[in-house]
Write an enzyme that holds these catalytic residues in place. Structure first.
Site, mmCIF file in Angstrom:
data_model
loop_
_atom_site.group_PDB
_atom_site.id
_atom_site.type_symbol
_atom_site.label_atom_id
_atom_site.label_comp_id
_atom_site.label_asym_id
_atom_site.label_seq_id
_atom_site.Cartn_x
_atom_site.Cartn_y
_atom_site.Cartn_z
ATOM 1 C CG HIS A 7 19.362 44.955 44.766
ATOM 2 N ND1 HIS A 7 20.745 45.648 46.229
ATOM 3 C CD2 HIS A 7 20.072 46.001 43.651
ATOM 4 C CE1 HIS A 7 20.956 46.579 45.081
ATOM 5 N NE2 HIS A 7 20.342 47.082 44.066
ATOM 6 C CG HIS A 49 26.980 49.120 45.055
ATOM 7 N ND1 HIS A 49 27.456 50.334 46.022
ATOM 8 C CD2 HIS A 49 25.805 49.209 44.265
ATOM 9 C CE1 HIS A 49 26.248 50.689 45.664
ATOM 10 N NE2 HIS A 49 25.647 49.781 44.631
ATOM 11 C CD GLU A 109 23.223 51.275 38.665
ATOM 12 O OE1 GLU A 109 22.568 50.044 39.965
ATOM 13 O OE2 GLU A 109 23.602 52.077 39.029
HETATM 14 O O1 G3P Z 1 19.585 48.669 39.662
HETATM 15 C C1 G3P Z 1 18.755 49.452 41.374
HETATM 16 C C2 G3P Z 1 19.546 49.587 41.941
HETATM 17 O O2 G3P Z 1 20.826 48.356 41.986
HETATM 18 C C3 G3P Z 1 20.537 51.069 41.858
HETATM 19 O O3 G3P Z 1 21.112 51.348 43.633
HETATM 20 O O4 G3P Z 1 23.359 51.882 44.282
HETATM 21 O O5 G3P Z 1 22.136 49.445 44.236
HETATM 22 O O6 G3P Z 1 23.463 50.626 41.966
HETATM 23 P P1 G3P Z 1 22.303 50.486 43.941
HETATM 24 CA CA CA Z 2 23.271 48.569 41.012
#
Ligand code: G3P
Ligand code: CA
Length: 242
Positions: A7, A49, A109
């Site tokens: 992540h 992010h 993402e």
């Molecule tokens: O892709 C899963 C996760 O990354 C989504 O939440 O807020 O960490 O981008 P966030």
């Molecule tokens: Ca993410």
């Protein structure tokens, strides 16, 4: 075998969404990376992010108000640790150049929160084709209109709906936006949902699972993938299960 997806890179040991975080994840043997894409004022895709640079860098303000040249002056490492001082926000292209000859599963993402980045979907696809990374990539978003746009532009790339809620029969809904996979928050899914999704050919990857017990629970459910800040932890659990 459950896919392990780091992540924002190995974000527990290096500044999130930076090249050191991606490199560390791969160096520890992790075969998957998740990252978040935004767009600069001059139309360059960058990895971060938040919509703003305030939390992760020494700068302030929205990414959309910076040119790439201005953004590259910011330090995206020092707030994490002095060891990483001088690290910059990477572009998606830099990451793809690094991944080019590697067999890494990439989850991009698309971040579209308060405002829309013009043609972000087309720009992501253009880079994936340029670096021959379409087959190894899954594009996800909480903004499902963006996934529809990706599908309009391209029928091959895999997409996944991101969601927080306990959606009813999400595999049916996902088809309406042309998605191939489900990326729910782990708190909203259980064994039955994971298994029924699998039967309906809509594999589930859960985010963000860091606790050992939760990791073991989702592995036992036969989940397709786990997005985690601790890829080393998931790898150890999977190795010990063999
Ligand atoms: O892709 C899963 C996760 O990354 C989504 O939440 O807020 O960490 O981008 P966030
Ligand atoms: Ca993410």
């Amino acid at each position: 075998m459950t896919k392990i997806i780091a992540h924002r890179g190995a974000s527990a040991i290096a500044p999130e969404n930076t090249m050191p975080a991606f490199k560390k994840a791969i160096e520890m043997g992790c075969k998957g990376i998740e990252t978040d894409v935004h767009m600069t004022k001059d139309g360059v895709l960058v990895l971060c992010h938040d919509e703003k640079v305030d939390r992760t860098t020494d700068g302030k303000g929205f990414i959309k108000d910076y040119t790439l040249k201005e953004l590259k002056k910011l330090d995206a490492g020092v707030k994490f640790s002095h060891e990483f001082a001088g690290v910059h926000i990477p572009t998606l292209e830099e990451l793809l150049i690094y991944l080019f000859d590697k067999d890494i599963y990439l989850n991009i993402e698309i971040k579209l929160g308060g405002f829309y980045y013009p043609d972000i979907e087309a720009k992501v696809l253009e880079l994936l084709y340029k670096y021959n990374y379409v087959e190894k990539t899954i594009i996800s978003s909480f903004n499902h209109y963006s996934l529809v746009e990706v599908r309009k532009l391209d029928s091959d790339v895999k997409t996944a709906i991101l969601y927080m809620e306990g959606l009813y029969k999400p595999w049916e809904y996902a088809k309406t936006v042309g998605a191939n996979m489900l990326h729910p928050c782990f708190e909203g899914v259980n064994r039955e949902i994971i298994q029924e999704a699998k039967i309906n050919k809509m594999p589930i990857t859960v985010f963000t699972v860091d606790e050992r017990k939760e990791i073991e629970r989702f592995i036992s459910y036969g989940v397709y993938g786990i997005i985690t800040n601790y890829p080393d932890r998931v790898m150890t659990i999977l190795k010990n299960k063999k």
